[in-house]
Design a protein around this motif. Structure first.
Motif, PDB file in Angstrom:
ATOM      1  N   LEU A   1       0.830  -1.200   0.000  1.00 11.68           N
ATOM      2  CA  LEU A   1       0.000   0.000   0.000  1.00 11.68           C
ATOM      3  C   LEU A   1       0.867   1.253   0.000  1.00 11.68           C
ATOM      4  CD1 LEU A   1      -2.800   1.233   0.051  1.00 11.68           C
ATOM      5  CD2 LEU A   1      -2.798   1.032   2.539  1.00 11.68           C
ATOM      6  N   ASP A   2       1.941   1.243   0.767  1.00 13.62           N
ATOM      7  CA  ASP A   2       2.861   2.377   0.751  1.00 13.62           C
ATOM      8  C   ASP A   2       3.390   2.626  -0.657  1.00 13.62           C
ATOM      9  OD1 ASP A   2       2.597   2.874   3.459  1.00 13.62           O
ATOM     10  OD2 ASP A   2       4.402   1.762   4.030  1.00 13.62           O
ATOM     11  N   ALA A   3       3.712   1.548  -1.369  1.00 14.82           N
ATOM     12  CA  ALA A   3       4.219   1.693  -2.738  1.00 14.82           C
ATOM     13  C   ALA A   3       3.149   2.262  -3.664  1.00 14.82           C
ATOM     14  CB  ALA A   3       4.706   0.337  -3.250  1.00 14.82           C
ATOM     15  N   LEU A   4       1.899   1.841  -3.471  1.00 15.55           N
ATOM     16  CA  LEU A   4       0.816   2.380  -4.286  1.00 15.55           C
ATOM     17  C   LEU A   4       0.623   3.871  -4.033  1.00 15.55           C
ATOM     18  CD1 LEU A   4      -1.865  -0.473  -4.019  1.00 15.55           C
ATOM     19  CD2 LEU A   4      -0.356   0.043  -5.944  1.00 15.55           C
ATOM     20  N   TYR A   5       0.669   4.266  -2.767  1.00 13.28           N
ATOM     21  CA  TYR A   5       0.573   5.699  -2.459  1.00 13.28           C
ATOM     22  C   TYR A   5       1.719   6.466  -3.124  1.00 13.28           C
ATOM     23  CZ  TYR A   5      -3.144   5.480   1.110  1.00 13.28           C
ATOM     24  OH  TYR A   5      -4.347   5.347   1.762  1.00 13.28           O
ATOM     25  N   ASP A   6       2.908   5.907  -3.091  1.00  7.53           N
ATOM     26  CA  ASP A   6       4.067   6.617  -3.620  1.00  7.53           C
ATOM     27  C   ASP A   6       3.936   6.875  -5.113  1.00  7.53           C
ATOM     28  OD1 ASP A   6       6.656   7.779  -2.975  1.00  7.53           O
ATOM     29  OD2 ASP A   6       7.495   6.219  -4.276  1.00  7.53           O
ATOM     30  N   ARG A   7       3.222   6.014  -5.832  1.00 10.22           N
ATOM     31  CA  ARG A   7       3.057   6.178  -7.278  1.00 10.22           C
ATOM     32  C   ARG A   7       1.777   6.920  -7.644  1.00 10.22           C
ATOM     33  NH1 ARG A   7       4.669   0.680  -7.001  1.00 10.22           N
ATOM     34  NH2 ARG A   7       2.541  -0.024  -7.424  1.00 10.22           N
ATOM     35  N   ALA A   8       1.010   7.355  -6.649  1.00 13.26           N
ATOM     36  CA  ALA A   8      -0.275   8.008  -6.924  1.00 13.26           C
ATOM     37  C   ALA A   8      -0.109   9.517  -7.078  1.00 13.26           C
ATOM     38  CB  ALA A   8      -1.260   7.716  -5.796  1.00 13.26           C
ATOM     39  N   ASP A   9      -0.852  10.079  -8.020  1.00 14.38           N
ATOM     40  CA  ASP A   9      -0.903  11.536  -8.180  1.00 14.38           C
ATOM     41  C   ASP A   9      -2.111  12.142  -7.488  1.00 14.38           C
ATOM     42  OD1 ASP A   9       1.416  11.776  -9.926  1.00 14.38           O
ATOM     43  OD2 ASP A   9       0.190  10.771 -11.438  1.00 14.38           O
TER      44      ASP A   9
ATOM     45  N   ALA B   1      -7.138  10.657   4.674  1.00 17.43           N
ATOM     46  CA  ALA B   1      -6.146  11.244   5.574  1.00 17.43           C
ATOM     47  C   ALA B   1      -4.744  10.718   5.281  1.00 17.43           C
ATOM     48  CB  ALA B   1      -6.530  10.957   7.026  1.00 17.43           C
ATOM     49  N   ASP B   2      -4.638   9.414   4.987  1.00 13.11           N
ATOM     50  CA  ASP B   2      -3.334   8.829   4.673  1.00 13.11           C
ATOM     51  C   ASP B   2      -2.738   9.451   3.419  1.00 13.11           C
ATOM     52  OD1 ASP B   2      -3.301   7.136   6.845  1.00 13.11           O
ATOM     53  OD2 ASP B   2      -4.043   5.396   5.748  1.00 13.11           O
ATOM     54  N   ALA B   3      -3.573   9.661   2.403  1.00  8.26           N
ATOM     55  CA  ALA B   3      -3.087  10.276   1.168  1.00  8.26           C
ATOM     56  C   ALA B   3      -2.601  11.700   1.420  1.00  8.26           C
ATOM     57  CB  ALA B   3      -4.189  10.269   0.115  1.00  8.26           C
ATOM     58  N   LEU B   4      -3.399  12.467   2.126  1.00  4.29           N
ATOM     59  CA  LEU B   4      -3.015  13.855   2.397  1.00  4.29           C
ATOM     60  C   LEU B   4      -1.729  13.929   3.211  1.00  4.29           C
ATOM     61  CD1 LEU B   4      -6.579  15.295   3.064  1.00  4.29           C
ATOM     62  CD2 LEU B   4      -5.089  15.869   1.137  1.00  4.29           C
ATOM     63  N   ARG B   5      -1.540  12.989   4.145  1.00  2.00           N
ATOM     64  CA  ARG B   5      -0.304  12.958   4.931  1.00  2.00           C
ATOM     65  C   ARG B   5       0.910  12.803   4.015  1.00  2.00           C
ATOM     66  NH1 ARG B   5       1.119  12.196  10.469  1.00  2.00           N
ATOM     67  NH2 ARG B   5       3.383  12.316  10.552  1.00  2.00           N
ATOM     68  N   ARG B   6       0.723  12.116   2.882  1.00  2.00           N
ATOM     69  CA  ARG B   6       1.803  11.886   1.930  1.00  2.00           C
ATOM     70  C   ARG B   6       1.885  12.964   0.857  1.00  2.00           C
ATOM     71  NH1 ARG B   6       0.159   7.155   4.048  1.00  2.00           N
ATOM     72  NH2 ARG B   6       1.608   5.392   4.112  1.00  2.00           N
ATOM     73  N   GLY B   7       1.077  14.009   1.011  1.00  2.00           N
ATOM     74  CA  GLY B   7       1.110  15.092   0.042  1.00  2.00           C
ATOM     75  C   GLY B   7       0.364  14.791  -1.239  1.00  2.00           C
ATOM     76  N   ILE B   8      -0.585  13.856  -1.182  1.00  2.00           N
ATOM     77  CA  ILE B   8      -1.373  13.484  -2.364  1.00  2.00           C
ATOM     78  C   ILE B   8      -2.734  14.171  -2.282  1.00  2.00           C
ATOM     79  CG2 ILE B   8      -2.394  11.571  -3.653  1.00  2.00           C
ATOM     80  CD1 ILE B   8      -0.380   9.721  -2.177  1.00  2.00           C
TER      81      ILE B   8
ATOM     82  N   ALA C   1      -1.312  20.089  -0.671  1.00  2.00           N
ATOM     83  CA  ALA C   1      -1.231  18.788  -0.007  1.00  2.00           C
ATOM     84  C   ALA C   1       0.169  18.547   0.541  1.00  2.00           C
ATOM     85  CB  ALA C   1      -1.616  17.679  -0.983  1.00  2.00           C
ATOM     86  N   ARG C   2       1.179  18.905  -0.202  1.00  2.00           N
ATOM     87  CA  ARG C   2       2.554  18.692   0.243  1.00  2.00           C
ATOM     88  C   ARG C   2       2.925  19.638   1.385  1.00  2.00           C
ATOM     89  NH1 ARG C   2       5.371  15.409  -3.271  1.00  2.00           N
ATOM     90  NH2 ARG C   2       7.398  16.242  -2.667  1.00  2.00           N
ATOM     91  N   ARG C   3       2.310  20.804   1.402  1.00  2.00           N
ATOM     92  CA  ARG C   3       2.571  21.733   2.502  1.00  2.00           C
ATOM     93  C   ARG C   3       1.903  21.245   3.785  1.00  2.00           C
ATOM     94  NH1 ARG C   3       0.504  25.532   5.470  1.00  2.00           N
ATOM     95  NH2 ARG C   3      -1.574  25.293   4.558  1.00  2.00           N
TER      96      ARG C   3
END
Length: 340
Positions: A232-240, A256-263, A315-317
């Protein structure tokens, strides 16, 4: 002074990678957080025979028990037997009546279990308000402990900016059918990964997959199934962008998990999702159950570079500053100590 003891009754297989769910993640993270705050947390798994007294019978008289709502709704008799013998807190991940297809037995079981609780922990302000509005719990017996997020690096994303991710069990309340219909009218250029168990409602999952094939978009959709933390972490990393087309949602942990990763997030304005995206500058919210509304939001993402850049930058901020699981544990700790 010895650590206070908490018997935490959770679903069987709570840590099974093949049964990953938001509720299970919540239970495990809170258990870890409470241990860090000085609790002696004893996980008690309750399986299909939860209606027997076995799970709660391990709690001594006047002991403090926190019972996952999924267990409680399947075992109202066990909850009623424990009433008065133990100090009882129920953890409510979702309100049964919020589901369009909620059956009468589930509603009755929820009401019976909640009536026995000394304390109810709701995972969002929306869930608390639903419980109170439906007459299931008095306001003074409810505390709110929203899910946190794991520490994670900002996602890399892709050069195309068109890699979509949808996370959640493939089931009607998660709205993957709405997503497929929206994607079919979106045009070329995108790819979408749908990550989540197809075993919750196999018939629905088959219908959605068949619909994607009929609409000619199957080749651009990857069905990842239930995934473990690392995948799942890898999927988040490749998501826009994360897409959450839910019809019902108590909070929206994937949001919330996506936003934490700046997505950035495109999601429905339903249940607790507005709380999960707060302050909302990195999200587009649309009405639930409407493919046209979701398609328009996705079209804007695909065709307006300025919008994509603004949402991604926000999101990244915000990401590194979003609440983590220690915040959730502190809220649960504060509520539980009121029962000691």
């Amino acid at each position: 002074m010895t650590d206070p003891v908490l018997w935490f009754v959770v679903p069987e297989g709570v840590d099974d990678p093949a049964r990953v769910s938001g509720g299970n993640v919540f239970d495990l993270r809170v258990a870890d957080g409470l241990r860090g705050l000085g609790w002696d947390v004893r996980l008690v798994e309750s399986g299909a025979d939860a209606s027997s007294p076995a799970a709660l019978a391990t709690v001594p008289s006047d002991g403090l028990a926190l019972v996952d709502g999924l267990v409680a709704i399947r075992a109202p008799e066990a909850i009623e037997r424990a009433r008065g013998r133990v100090r009882l807190a129920l953890l409510v991940h979702m309100v049964a009546g919020a589901f369009a297809d909620a059956d009468v037995e589930a509603l009755a079981a929820e009401r019976r279990a909640l009536a026995c609780a000394d304390l109810v922990l709701a995972t969002s302000a929306w869930a608390r308000d639903e419980l109170v509005a439906r007459g299931l719990v008095a306001p003074e017996r409810v505390a709110v402990a929203p899910p946190g997020t794991d520490d994670a690096p900002l996602a890399e994303g892709t050069a195309s900016r068109a890699s979509l991710l949808c996370v959640g069990a493939v089931a009607p309340h998660k709205g993957q059918d709405v997503l497929v219909d929206a994607l079919a009218a979106l045009g070329p250029g995108w790819t979408c990964t749908i990550a989540g168990s197809v075993a919750v409602d196999p018939a629905f999952a088959r219908r959605v997959a068949d619909r994607a094939a009929d609409l000619g978009v199957s080749d651009r959709i990857r069905w990842a199934g239930a995934v473990g933390r690392r995948e799942l972490d890898a999927l988040y990393d490749r998501a826009d962008v994360l897409v959450a087309p839910s019809r019902t949602e108590s909070f929206g942990m994937a949001v919330a998990d996506a936003l934490r990763r700046g997505i950035p997030v495109i999601a429905t304005r339903v249940g607790g999702i507005p709380e999960a995206v707060d302050p909302g500058r990195a999200a587009i919210l649309v009405s639930p159950g409407r493919p046209a509304a979701l398609r328009e939001a996705l079209r804007r993402w695909m065709t307006e570079p300025g919008l994509r850049d603004a949402l991604t930058a926000e999101a990244r901020r915000e990401g590194p500053h979003r609440a983590d699981w220690s915040d959730t544990a502190v809220r649960v700790d504060r509520a539980l100590r009121g029962l000691r």
